[in-house]
Scaffold this motif. Structure first.
Motif, PDB file in Angstrom:
ATOM      1  N   ASP A   1      10.749 -16.108 -26.502  1.00  0.00           N
ATOM      2  CA  ASP A   1      10.298 -15.338 -25.338  1.00  0.00           C
ATOM      3  C   ASP A   1       9.369 -16.171 -24.468  1.00  0.00           C
ATOM      4  OD1 ASP A   1      11.711 -13.119 -26.201  1.00  0.00           O
ATOM      5  OD2 ASP A   1       9.974 -12.177 -27.142  1.00  0.00           O
ATOM      6  N   GLN A   2       8.461 -16.922 -25.103  1.00  0.00           N
ATOM      7  CA  GLN A   2       7.555 -17.779 -24.343  1.00  0.00           C
ATOM      8  C   GLN A   2       8.324 -18.873 -23.612  1.00  0.00           C
ATOM      9  OE1 GLN A   2       4.156 -19.345 -26.378  1.00  0.00           O
ATOM     10  NE2 GLN A   2       3.690 -17.395 -27.345  1.00  0.00           N
ATOM     11  N   GLN A   3       9.336 -19.429 -24.260  1.00  0.00           N
ATOM     12  CA  GLN A   3      10.128 -20.475 -23.621  1.00  0.00           C
ATOM     13  C   GLN A   3      10.816 -19.926 -22.372  1.00  0.00           C
ATOM     14  OE1 GLN A   3      12.960 -22.355 -26.193  1.00  0.00           O
ATOM     15  NE2 GLN A   3      13.113 -24.135 -24.875  1.00  0.00           N
ATOM     16  N   VAL A   4      11.383 -18.750 -22.459  1.00  0.00           N
ATOM     17  CA  VAL A   4      12.020 -18.116 -21.305  1.00  0.00           C
ATOM     18  C   VAL A   4      10.982 -17.863 -20.213  1.00  0.00           C
ATOM     19  CG1 VAL A   4      13.135 -15.988 -20.501  1.00  0.00           C
ATOM     20  CG2 VAL A   4      13.928 -17.107 -22.602  1.00  0.00           C
ATOM     21  N   MET A   5       9.801 -17.383 -20.598  1.00  0.00           N
ATOM     22  CA  MET A   5       8.744 -17.115 -19.634  1.00  0.00           C
ATOM     23  C   MET A   5       8.354 -18.398 -18.892  1.00  0.00           C
ATOM     24  SD  MET A   5       4.776 -16.027 -20.267  1.00  0.00           S
ATOM     25  CE  MET A   5       4.418 -17.660 -20.887  1.00  0.00           C
ATOM     26  N   TRP A   6       8.137 -19.500 -19.639  1.00  0.00           N
ATOM     27  CA  TRP A   6       7.724 -20.757 -19.006  1.00  0.00           C
ATOM     28  C   TRP A   6       8.841 -21.333 -18.148  1.00  0.00           C
ATOM     29  CZ3 TRP A   6       3.059 -22.065 -18.002  1.00  0.00           C
ATOM     30  CH2 TRP A   6       2.017 -21.586 -18.806  1.00  0.00           C
ATOM     31  N   ASP A   7      10.089 -21.233 -18.601  1.00  0.00           N
ATOM     32  CA  ASP A   7      11.205 -21.699 -17.771  1.00  0.00           C
ATOM     33  C   ASP A   7      11.211 -20.958 -16.433  1.00  0.00           C
ATOM     34  OD1 ASP A   7      12.172 -23.625 -19.526  1.00  0.00           O
ATOM     35  OD2 ASP A   7      13.749 -22.329 -20.353  1.00  0.00           O
ATOM     36  N   ARG A   8      10.988 -19.645 -16.472  1.00  0.00           N
ATOM     37  CA  ARG A   8      10.948 -18.847 -15.239  1.00  0.00           C
ATOM     38  C   ARG A   8       9.799 -19.278 -14.332  1.00  0.00           C
ATOM     39  NH1 ARG A   8      11.141 -13.338 -17.750  1.00  0.00           N
ATOM     40  NH2 ARG A   8      13.148 -13.468 -18.719  1.00  0.00           N
ATOM     41  N   LYS A   9       8.617 -19.448 -14.921  1.00  0.00           N
ATOM     42  CA  LYS A   9       7.441 -19.854 -14.141  1.00  0.00           C
ATOM     43  C   LYS A   9       7.663 -21.212 -13.469  1.00  0.00           C
ATOM     44  CE  LYS A   9       3.707 -17.447 -16.557  1.00  0.00           C
ATOM     45  NZ  LYS A   9       3.005 -16.946 -15.385  1.00  0.00           N
ATOM     46  N   PHE A  10       8.192 -22.169 -14.229  1.00  0.00           N
ATOM     47  CA  PHE A  10       8.420 -23.489 -13.652  1.00  0.00           C
ATOM     48  C   PHE A  10       9.522 -23.446 -12.598  1.00  0.00           C
ATOM     49  CE2 PHE A  10       6.501 -25.111 -17.751  1.00  0.00           C
ATOM     50  CZ  PHE A  10       5.323 -25.530 -17.161  1.00  0.00           C
ATOM     51  N   HIS A  11      10.579 -22.667 -12.856  1.00  0.00           N
ATOM     52  CA  HIS A  11      11.662 -22.535 -11.878  1.00  0.00           C
ATOM     53  C   HIS A  11      11.147 -21.924 -10.576  1.00  0.00           C
ATOM     54  CE1 HIS A  11      15.756 -22.211 -10.433  1.00  0.00           C
ATOM     55  NE2 HIS A  11      15.480 -20.978 -10.056  1.00  0.00           N
ATOM     56  N   ALA A  12      10.234 -20.972 -10.683  1.00  0.00           N
ATOM     57  CA  ALA A  12       9.678 -20.309  -9.493  1.00  0.00           C
ATOM     58  C   ALA A  12       8.618 -21.155  -8.786  1.00  0.00           C
ATOM     59  CB  ALA A  12       9.075 -18.960  -9.894  1.00  0.00           C
ATOM     60  N   GLY A  13       8.236 -22.272  -9.394  1.00  0.00           N
ATOM     61  CA  GLY A  13       7.259 -23.149  -8.767  1.00  0.00           C
ATOM     62  C   GLY A  13       5.817 -22.693  -8.895  1.00  0.00           C
ATOM     63  N   GLU A  14       5.551 -21.822  -9.864  1.00  0.00           N
ATOM     64  CA  GLU A  14       4.200 -21.272 -10.014  1.00  0.00           C
ATOM     65  C   GLU A  14       3.143 -22.321 -10.342  1.00  0.00           C
ATOM     66  OE1 GLU A  14       3.838 -17.804 -12.520  1.00  0.00           O
ATOM     67  OE2 GLU A  14       5.765 -17.011 -11.809  1.00  0.00           O
ATOM     68  N   HIS A  15       3.551 -23.461 -10.872  1.00  0.00           N
ATOM     69  CA  HIS A  15       2.586 -24.493 -11.251  1.00  0.00           C
ATOM     70  C   HIS A  15       2.741 -25.776 -10.430  1.00  0.00           C
ATOM     71  CE1 HIS A  15       2.337 -21.756 -14.652  1.00  0.00           C
ATOM     72  NE2 HIS A  15       1.120 -22.220 -14.801  1.00  0.00           N
ATOM     73  N   ASP A  16       3.513 -25.728  -9.358  1.00  0.00           N
ATOM     74  CA  ASP A  16       3.753 -26.920  -8.548  1.00  0.00           C
ATOM     75  C   ASP A  16       2.469 -27.527  -7.997  1.00  0.00           C
ATOM     76  OD1 ASP A  16       6.436 -26.765  -9.044  1.00  0.00           O
ATOM     77  OD2 ASP A  16       7.005 -26.150  -7.012  1.00  0.00           O
ATOM     78  N   ARG A  17       1.462 -26.715  -7.754  1.00  0.00           N
ATOM     79  CA  ARG A  17       0.207 -27.234  -7.188  1.00  0.00           C
ATOM     80  C   ARG A  17      -0.468 -28.247  -8.123  1.00  0.00           C
ATOM     81  NH1 ARG A  17      -0.665 -22.101  -8.984  1.00  0.00           N
ATOM     82  NH2 ARG A  17      -2.410 -21.736 -10.394  1.00  0.00           N
ATOM     83  N   TYR A  18      -0.090 -28.247  -9.399  1.00  0.00           N
ATOM     84  CA  TYR A  18      -0.683 -29.187 -10.353  1.00  0.00           C
ATOM     85  C   TYR A  18       0.060 -30.522 -10.429  1.00  0.00           C
ATOM     86  CZ  TYR A  18      -3.087 -24.982 -11.891  1.00  0.00           C
ATOM     87  OH  TYR A  18      -3.840 -23.836 -11.933  1.00  0.00           O
ATOM     88  N   ARG A  19       1.155 -30.670  -9.701  1.00  0.00           N
ATOM     89  CA  ARG A  19       1.963 -31.884  -9.764  1.00  0.00           C
ATOM     90  C   ARG A  19       1.294 -33.088  -9.104  1.00  0.00           C
ATOM     91  NH1 ARG A  19       6.991 -31.330 -11.730  1.00  0.00           N
ATOM     92  NH2 ARG A  19       7.931 -29.285 -11.578  1.00  0.00           N
ATOM     93  N   GLU A  20       0.432 -32.847  -8.168  1.00  0.00           N
ATOM     94  CA  GLU A  20      -0.067 -33.937  -7.332  1.00  0.00           C
ATOM     95  C   GLU A  20      -1.267 -34.681  -7.878  1.00  0.00           C
ATOM     96  OE1 GLU A  20       1.844 -34.977  -4.999  1.00  0.00           O
ATOM     97  OE2 GLU A  20       3.136 -33.249  -5.360  1.00  0.00           O
ATOM     98  N   GLY A  21      -2.004 -34.119  -8.808  1.00  0.00           N
ATOM     99  CA  GLY A  21      -3.203 -34.811  -9.254  1.00  0.00           C
ATOM    100  C   GLY A  21      -3.357 -34.805 -10.761  1.00  0.00           C
ATOM    101  N   ILE A  22      -3.974 -35.848 -11.245  1.00  0.00           N
ATOM    102  CA  ILE A  22      -4.277 -35.950 -12.666  1.00  0.00           C
ATOM    103  C   ILE A  22      -5.351 -34.909 -13.016  1.00  0.00           C
ATOM    104  CG2 ILE A  22      -5.928 -37.788 -12.185  1.00  0.00           C
ATOM    105  CD1 ILE A  22      -5.271 -39.010 -14.904  1.00  0.00           C
ATOM    106  N   SER A  23      -5.258 -34.324 -14.192  1.00  0.00           N
ATOM    107  CA  SER A  23      -6.258 -33.342 -14.621  1.00  0.00           C
ATOM    108  C   SER A  23      -7.569 -34.047 -14.962  1.00  0.00           C
ATOM    109  CB  SER A  23      -5.758 -32.556 -15.831  1.00  0.00           C
ATOM    110  OG  SER A  23      -5.712 -33.394 -16.975  1.00  0.00           O
ATOM    111  N   ASP A  24      -8.653 -33.308 -14.900  1.00  0.00           N
ATOM    112  CA  ASP A  24      -9.955 -33.861 -15.289  1.00  0.00           C
ATOM    113  C   ASP A  24      -9.925 -34.326 -16.739  1.00  0.00           C
ATOM    114  OD1 ASP A  24     -11.055 -33.438 -12.779  1.00  0.00           O
ATOM    115  OD2 ASP A  24     -11.952 -31.514 -13.328  1.00  0.00           O
ATOM    116  N   PHE A  25      -9.234 -33.576 -17.580  1.00  0.00           N
ATOM    117  CA  PHE A  25      -9.161 -33.952 -18.989  1.00  0.00           C
ATOM    118  C   PHE A  25      -8.409 -35.275 -19.168  1.00  0.00           C
ATOM    119  CE2 PHE A  25      -7.227 -33.700 -23.281  1.00  0.00           C
ATOM    120  CZ  PHE A  25      -8.405 -33.853 -23.989  1.00  0.00           C
TER     121      PHE A  25
END
Length: 140
Positions: A5-29
């Protein structure tokens, strides 16, 4: 929520571009981790998400295999981040890893290990230890 279920949820989120804003910069961690990692290390990333940290490690001269259990984000990352020293592989970090023992200088995970059920953590840590070189680093 089960793993499938989590895999399906994450596939949907990534397909919808919900996390695209994180693609451009390295994380602080990852920025912090970069200071700890020896030059020209072989890095295994567990739970890469949109791949920005993996690309930054590769750009810094490391050889990186970056994994996630979302097939959707792996396909996106393979298209977006084209580097000879960077590979994206679909993998469930709670399963046996398809890598030789002692293959990596560093295992890096930004948040993914925090999502592992406590009952699975001993086997996950055993796999991490198995794929790390002696004196290798686990950064999470």
């Amino acid at each position: 929520m089960s793993i499938p279920d989590q895999q399906v949820m994450w596939d949907r989120k990534f397909h919808a571009g919900e996390h695209d804003r994180y693609r451009e910069g390295i994380s602080d961690f990852a920025r912090f981790a970069m200071e700890q990692i020896p030059d020209e290390s072989k890095i295994l990333e567990l739970g890469c998400g949109v791949g920005a940290d993996a690309a930054a490690f590769a750009d810094a001269g490391h050889d990186v295999i970056s994994t996630d259990f979302s097939g959707e984000v792996i396909l996106q990352n393979r298209t977006r981040f084209l580097r000879s020293n960077l590979a994206f592989e679909q993998m469930d970090i709670a399963s046996e890893y398809p890598f030789e023992a002692g293959q990596f200088d560093v295992v890096f995970s930004h948040l993914a290990l925090h999502c592992i059920a406590p009952s699975l953590m001993p086997s996950v840590m055993a796999e991490v230890r198995r794929v790390l070189k002696p004196n290798g680093l686990l950064i999470f």
